[in-house]
Structure formats: structure tokens, C-alpha cells
Design a protein around this motif. Structure first.
Motif, PDB file in Angstrom:
ATOM      1  N   PHE A 234     -26.911  -6.551 -96.534  1.00 35.88           N
ATOM      2  CA  PHE A 234     -26.378  -5.284 -97.040  1.00 35.88           C
ATOM      3  C   PHE A 234     -25.211  -4.818 -96.174  1.00 35.88           C
ATOM      4  N   GLU A 235     -25.366  -4.946 -94.875  1.00 32.39           N
ATOM      5  CA  GLU A 235     -24.315  -4.485 -93.972  1.00 32.39           C
ATOM      6  C   GLU A 235     -23.025  -5.273 -94.152  1.00 32.39           C
ATOM      7  N   ASN A 236     -23.145  -6.556 -94.448  1.00 31.67           N
ATOM      8  CA  ASN A 236     -21.963  -7.420 -94.545  1.00 31.67           C
ATOM      9  C   ASN A 236     -21.378  -7.484 -95.952  1.00 31.67           C
ATOM     10  N   ASN A 237     -22.137  -7.128 -96.966  1.00 27.71           N
ATOM     11  CA  ASN A 237     -21.675  -7.325 -98.340  1.00 27.71           C
ATOM     12  C   ASN A 237     -21.385  -6.054 -99.134  1.00 27.71           C
ATOM     13  N   VAL A 238     -22.004  -4.936 -98.791  1.00 25.51           N
ATOM     14  CA  VAL A 238     -21.780  -3.740 -99.619  1.00 25.51           C
ATOM     15  C   VAL A 238     -21.157  -2.585 -98.843  1.00 25.51           C
ATOM     16  N   ILE A 239     -20.948  -2.754 -97.549  1.00 26.46           N
ATOM     17  CA  ILE A 239     -20.360  -1.686 -96.747  1.00 26.46           C
ATOM     18  C   ILE A 239     -18.863  -1.951 -96.551  1.00 26.46           C
ATOM     19  N   HIS A 240     -18.056  -0.944 -96.866  1.00 23.62           N
ATOM     20  CA  HIS A 240     -16.598  -1.078 -96.747  1.00 23.62           C
ATOM     21  C   HIS A 240     -16.015   0.210 -96.162  1.00 23.62           C
ATOM     22  N   ARG A 241     -14.773   0.135 -95.725  1.00 20.89           N
ATOM     23  CA  ARG A 241     -14.118   1.301 -95.143  1.00 20.89           C
ATOM     24  C   ARG A 241     -13.250   2.005 -96.185  1.00 20.89           C
ATOM     25  N   VAL A 242     -13.259   3.327 -96.125  1.00 22.16           N
ATOM     26  CA  VAL A 242     -12.476   4.138 -97.055  1.00 22.16           C
ATOM     27  C   VAL A 242     -10.990   3.900 -96.798  1.00 22.16           C
ATOM     28  N   PRO A 243     -10.209   3.651 -97.861  1.00 25.39           N
ATOM     29  CA  PRO A 243      -8.771   3.398 -97.669  1.00 25.39           C
ATOM     30  C   PRO A 243      -7.998   4.660 -97.293  1.00 25.39           C
ATOM     31  N   THR A 244      -6.705   4.476 -97.071  1.00 24.63           N
ATOM     32  CA  THR A 244      -5.886   5.531 -96.456  1.00 24.63           C
ATOM     33  C   THR A 244      -5.615   6.726 -97.362  1.00 24.63           C
ATOM     34  N   ASN A 245      -5.830   6.631 -98.663  1.00 21.20           N
ATOM     35  CA  ASN A 245      -5.452   7.723 -99.559  1.00 21.20           C
ATOM     36  C   ASN A 245      -6.556   8.767 -99.722  1.00 21.20           C
ATOM     37  N   TYR A 246      -7.556   8.779 -98.837  1.00 23.01           N
ATOM     38  CA  TYR A 246      -8.635   9.762 -98.904  1.00 23.01           C
ATOM     39  C   TYR A 246      -8.820  10.425 -97.536  1.00 23.01           C
ATOM     40  N   PRO A 247      -9.359  11.661 -97.512  1.00 24.91           N
ATOM     41  CA  PRO A 247      -9.588  12.344 -96.224  1.00 24.91           C
ATOM     42  C   PRO A 247     -10.515  11.578 -95.294  1.00 24.91           C
ATOM     43  N   GLY A 248     -11.427  10.791 -95.872  1.00 23.30           N
ATOM     44  CA  GLY A 248     -12.378  10.040 -95.054  1.00 23.30           C
ATOM     45  C   GLY A 248     -11.870   8.686 -94.633  1.00 23.30           C
ATOM     46  N   GLU A 249     -10.576   8.520 -94.562  1.00 23.21           N
ATOM     47  CA  GLU A 249      -9.967   7.235 -94.190  1.00 23.21           C
ATOM     48  C   GLU A 249     -10.665   6.604 -92.979  1.00 23.21           C
ATOM     49  N   GLY A 250     -11.089   5.346 -93.168  1.00 20.53           N
ATOM     50  CA  GLY A 250     -11.713   4.611 -92.079  1.00 20.53           C
ATOM     51  C   GLY A 250     -13.220   4.742 -92.011  1.00 20.53           C
ATOM     52  N   ARG A 251     -13.797   5.685 -92.749  1.00 19.75           N
ATOM     53  CA  ARG A 251     -15.256   5.862 -92.711  1.00 19.75           C
ATOM     54  C   ARG A 251     -15.938   4.695 -93.413  1.00 19.75           C
ATOM     55  N   ARG A 252     -17.033   4.205 -92.838  1.00 16.35           N
ATOM     56  CA  ARG A 252     -17.809   3.136 -93.452  1.00 16.35           C
ATOM     57  C   ARG A 252     -18.720   3.733 -94.522  1.00 16.35           C
ATOM     58  N   VAL A 253     -18.645   3.174 -95.731  1.00 19.45           N
ATOM     59  CA  VAL A 253     -19.390   3.721 -96.868  1.00 19.45           C
ATOM     60  C   VAL A 253     -19.938   2.597 -97.735  1.00 19.45           C
ATOM     61  N   TYR A 254     -20.901   2.963 -98.550  1.00 17.09           N
ATOM     62  CA  TYR A 254     -21.307   2.132 -99.678  1.00 17.09           C
ATOM     63  C   TYR A 254     -20.555   2.700-100.873  1.00 17.09           C
ATOM     64  N   PRO A 255     -19.480   2.036-101.337  1.00 15.96           N
ATOM     65  CA  PRO A 255     -18.581   2.631-102.328  1.00 15.96           C
ATOM     66  C   PRO A 255     -19.249   2.908-103.675  1.00 15.96           C
ATOM     67  N   GLY A 256     -18.815   3.986-104.304  1.00 19.05           N
ATOM     68  CA  GLY A 256     -19.361   4.353-105.601  1.00 19.05           C
ATOM     69  C   GLY A 256     -19.112   3.313-106.669  1.00 19.05           C
ATOM     70  N   PHE A 257     -17.953   2.633-106.618  1.00 17.42           N
ATOM     71  CA  PHE A 257     -17.659   1.671-107.681  1.00 17.42           C
ATOM     72  C   PHE A 257     -18.605   0.474-107.616  1.00 17.42           C
ATOM     73  N   LEU A 258     -19.065   0.113-106.419  1.00 17.18           N
ATOM     74  CA  LEU A 258     -20.053  -0.961-106.304  1.00 17.18           C
ATOM     75  C   LEU A 258     -21.405  -0.511-106.848  1.00 17.18           C
ATOM     76  N   GLN A 259     -21.752   0.743-106.565  1.00 15.63           N
ATOM     77  CA  GLN A 259     -23.008   1.274-107.082  1.00 15.63           C
ATOM     78  C   GLN A 259     -22.983   1.314-108.608  1.00 15.63           C
ATOM     79  N   HIS A 260     -21.866   1.747-109.154  1.00 15.15           N
ATOM     80  CA  HIS A 260     -21.740   1.824-110.613  1.00 15.15           C
ATOM     81  C   HIS A 260     -21.882   0.446-111.242  1.00 15.15           C
ATOM     82  N   THR A 261     -21.301  -0.553-110.615  1.00 15.99           N
ATOM     83  CA  THR A 261     -21.442  -1.928-111.102  1.00 15.99           C
ATOM     84  C   THR A 261     -22.907  -2.330-111.137  1.00 15.99           C
ATOM     85  N   GLY A 262     -23.646  -1.935-110.108  1.00 13.90           N
ATOM     86  CA  GLY A 262     -25.072  -2.241-110.068  1.00 13.90           C
ATOM     87  C   GLY A 262     -25.843  -1.512-111.141  1.00 13.90           C
TER      88      GLY A 262
END
Length: 437
Positions: A234-262
Motif C-alpha cells: 500500500f505504501e509503495n503503490n497507492v501513496i503519492h505526493r500532491v502536485p504543485t497546483n494545490y495548497p497541499g503541495e508535497g503532502r503524501r496522500v492516497y489520491p481521490g482519483f485512485l479511490q474512485h477507480t477502486g
């Protein structure tokens, strides 16, 4: 990198989605000459469907301007009662000039609804809130999309979630009734357990609906994924960093688009059929079904990013170590002991057809809460209800809600404890005292 690729793809698709929307109107508007062409309805329907498949879905609004209390329409205002970096506590305040209704609203129980932090926004519980407002004062947790939280706010762990819930209970008042739906059943039980162990006054009742208290029982596909994959996967496959166009830039997250795919991958045939039916309803001009489809998917497709620390903690604690049911869960050095809860009544609710939290998973709370007398515990099975049916839709309104309402009323009228946490002095104006609950 995957998050950046997704953002690039979304930016490229955005003009196409807008074009599809405009073209759909061009072929459907009665004043447009294109609407009189052969097959114009089908063209418009196809373009509308393309627009909805390609567009970005923003966080929906609760949009509850009024409810009926004893057959009288009362106004509802959404207020922020307490704000923290990762969550807002919302209050739905009711107003009326009818003195009889106002007096009744003031005497009604206070309910804290803990919404899930599991992909969708708290507005997923709109129907839950709307129904509760008929007979209760209602607060709800509104979790913040992690990509919108600056790194300066620090990490957010499962322990922090528990501390948030405790702070919200203290703010609302310990004479409240707590309802947790799905994911928060575990941290809410932990929060109240720790309060009981510390000698704090606990809520009058807690209602737990469709949650993984013991995920080992009747495991679903969701449970199996969490249990069969390693923590490092889980740590290596579903955790990603928020890109630069958001206030949380650099924060490690489980992205919503991956959750939606699931979410979609769980029932792909159902979604495919739903979209095809939507296309046919557009062609036929069935506005009621079209509007129903749009309302559902406006909510379903709006997802948020979860903090990586919180998500990974949940995977390990709830689905791999089963720390709550094994009695090994420590929060800030304190052991979580549900058996210490004595002054809070317990209601658990499960859906017969729930494919997310299997049969018996929520009911397991009764065995853990051995300090609560059995006569103050109740379990309810919602026959014919799936996961969403226990808190939204006809079965929620007609079957589950009356059970929850009556349970809360019983322990509000005759609480297991007589003491309550002190309330803050009122700051309302004299006019407000006359018109608000």
C-alpha cells in the motif's frame, strides 16, 4: 509521478468536456436549428454523456435550506461550529417563528454525526442529516481534502482522528448522541473508550452503522484487499505526493482519483448499465430519471485525497493487526478498552446486502463493550439494504431511521448517567433566542 500524469490528463480533457457540454445543448435547445436535425436527440444525449464522463466533479453542497418539524417548514442554516486543519465541525441550525415548534426543537436531542473519511465528502450523508433534522439538533464532521491542507499543518494520523472526535464531543457536550457511519465506527469507539477510561462523561448513546469493527467476520472484497496485501504494498503503490497546483503541495496522500477507480472497479457492470440507461433517458426525455442519475453521480464522482499517515494507520490497525478486537491498540500510550464504557447505550446497524462491511463486523461492538448492560444494547439488521441503503434512500428513511430515532429518544429521556459536560454560556442575541432552537 502518477498524480502529475493524472493532473496533466485532467487538464487536457477539460476543454473537451466543456465542448461536449456546449455541443449537447446545441443539439437539444428548441431554438437551435440543429435540434431539428435527424437523430439530434441521440447526438445530444451522447455528447452530454461524454461531458459527464470527462468533467471534473467538485465537492457538492449539503443544500438543506429547510426541513419539516411537526409538519411545519423551518429554515436551516449551515454554520461552522469548530474548525481544525483537517476537518470542520458543521452545525445545521434550525429557525422558526412558530413558538410551539421552537419550544419542541429546543428540547430535542443533540446528535453528532461522524462522517467517513474514506474517499467521499461528508455530503454523502446529506439524506442522513436531512432526516435527522426533523427530530434532532445536528452536527456533522466535514473532512477536508488533504490536497488542500498545507504541509505546515503537519501530518494527520489515525490517532489525530480520534483526538478530533473527542474534541468535537466535548464541544457539542457529553449529553449528545454520536452516530458513526462506516469507517469512523472504529475510531469513534476508540475515542469514547479512551474518554471512559479517563473518567470523562461519555455520550448518552452511540449508534454504529455498517463499519469494520471486526473485519475478520464475513470479509468482503474491500476487506480482502486490505488484509491480503502487505503494508509496504500500500505504501509503495497507492501513496503519492500532491502536485504543485494545490495548497497541499508535497503532502503524501492516497489520491481521490485512485479511490474512485477502486469504487468503480467493485461494480463495473452496474455503472456501465447506469450510464447506458442515462443515455436512453436523455433520448426519451425522462427528466426525473435523468435528474436522479445526475444527483447520484455528482456525489459519487466527487472524491477527496486522504492523508497517507491516516490511511496507512487504518490499514495496519483495522485490517491487518485487528488491534481493537485483539485488545492491543494503544493511542498516545493508552490502551483502548471498550469494556470501560458503562454510561453510553449502544446501537449497531447492519445492511443485509452490505458488500463493504460484511455481516457481523459492526455487531462485534457488543462483545467488546461488555461494560454496557445488555438491556442498553441493541442490534438492528436492515433487510434488503446494501451499504448505502442503511444511511440514504427509502430504506434509511422508512426502516433504519425510525429505529435510530427511537433509540436516541429513549436514552435522551432517561440517560444512563445524570451528569453532563459543562456547556459554554450562550452568546445569542435576544432576537436569536426567540427564533432559533
Amino acid at each position: 509521478m502518477l498524480y502529475q500524469l493524472y493532473e496533466t490528463q485532467r487538464a487536457l480533457m477539460s476543454p473537451f468536456a466543456e465542448f461536449a457540454s456546449a455541443a449537447a445543448k446545441l443539439y437539444s435547445h428548441p431554438l437551435s436549428p440543429f435540434s431539428h436535425m435527424p437523430a439530434s436527440q441521440r447526438l445530444s444525449a451522447g455528447l452530454d454523456l461524454m461531458h459527464r464522463l470527462a468533467k471534473e466533479y467538485e465537492k457538492p453542497e449539503f443544500n438543506i435550506p429547510s426541513v419539516q418539524v411537526d409538519g411545519v417548514d423551518v429554515a436551516v442554516q449551515e454554520l461552522v461550529a469548530l474548525e481544525k486543519p483537517f476537518c470542520r465541525l458543521l452545525r445545521f441550525k434550525r429557525y422558526s417563528d412558530d413558538e410551539t415548534v421552537l419550544a419542541k426543537m429546543k428540547s430535542q436531542p443533540t446528535v453528532l454525526v461522524v462522517a467517513p473519511l474514506s474517499g467521499h465528502h461528508s455530503t454523502l450523508l446529506r439524506d442522513t442529516v436531512k432526516q435527522l433534522l426533523k427530530d434532532h439538533k445536528v452536527y456533522i464532521t466535514d473532512w477536508t481534502d488533504a490536497r488542500m491542507v498545507s504541509l505546515n499543518a503537519g501530518p494527520f494520523h489515525l490517532d489525530d482522528y480520534i483526538f478530533y472526535v473527542q474534541d468535537f464531543i466535548r464541544h457539542v457536550g457529553a449529553d449528545c448522541h454520536v452516530i458513526s457511519v462506516c469507517q469512523p465506527t472504529v475510531p469513534v469507539l476508540a475515542a469514547i473508550s479512551l474518554m471512559a477510561s479517563a473518567g470523562e462523561t461519555t455520550p448518552r448513546s452511540m449508534t454504529m452503522m455498517g463499519g469494520p469493527i471486526d473485519a475478520r467476520r464475513s470479509p468482503t472484497s474491500v476487506n480482502n484487499l486490505a488484509m491480503n496485501k502487505s503494508y509496504s504494498w500500500f505504501e509503495n503503490n497507492v501513496i503519492h505526493r500532491v502536485p504543485t497546483n494545490y495548497p497541499g503541495e508535497g503532502r503524501r496522500v492516497y489520491p481521490g482519483f485512485l479511490q474512485h477507480t477502486g469504487f468503480v472497479a467493485m461494480n463495473p457492470d452496474r455503472h456501465l448499465t447506469s450510464h447506458y440507461d442515462y443515455f436512453l433517458d436523455l433520448v426519451r426525455g425522462d427528466d426525473d430519471n435523468v435528474d436522479a442519475h445526475r444527483r447520484f453521480y455528482d456525489e459519487y464522482n466527487a472524491v477527496l485525497d486522504m492523508p497517507a499517515e491516516y490511511y496507512l494507520d487504518t490499514i495496519r490497525t483495522v485490517f491487518q493487526d485487528f488491534a481493537l478486537v485483539n485488545g492491543t491498540w494503544e493511542v498516545d500510550g493508552q490502551l483502548v478498552r471498550p469494556q470501560d464504557i458503562q454510561q453510553t447505550a449502544l446501537l449497531t446497524v447492519e445492511g443485509e446486502l452490505d458488500d463493504i462491511s460484511g455481516a457481523g463486523q459492526t455487531r462485534a461492538a457488543h462483545e467488546l463493550c461488555s461494560g454496557i448492560p445488555t438491556e442498553h444494547q441493541r442490534h438492528y439488521d436492515a433487510m434488503g439494504a446494501g451499504h448505502y441503503g442503511i444511511f440514504s434512500g427509502r430504506r434509511w428513511r422508512e426502516k433504519v431511521y425510525p429505529t435510530v430515532r427511537d433509540f436516541i429518544a429513549k436514552y435522551d429521556a432517561a440517560p444512563l448517567h445524570q451528569t453532563a459536560a459543562p456547556r459554554r454560556p450562550s452568546t445569542r442575541t435576544s432576537r436569536q433566542r426567540q427564533t432559533t432552537e
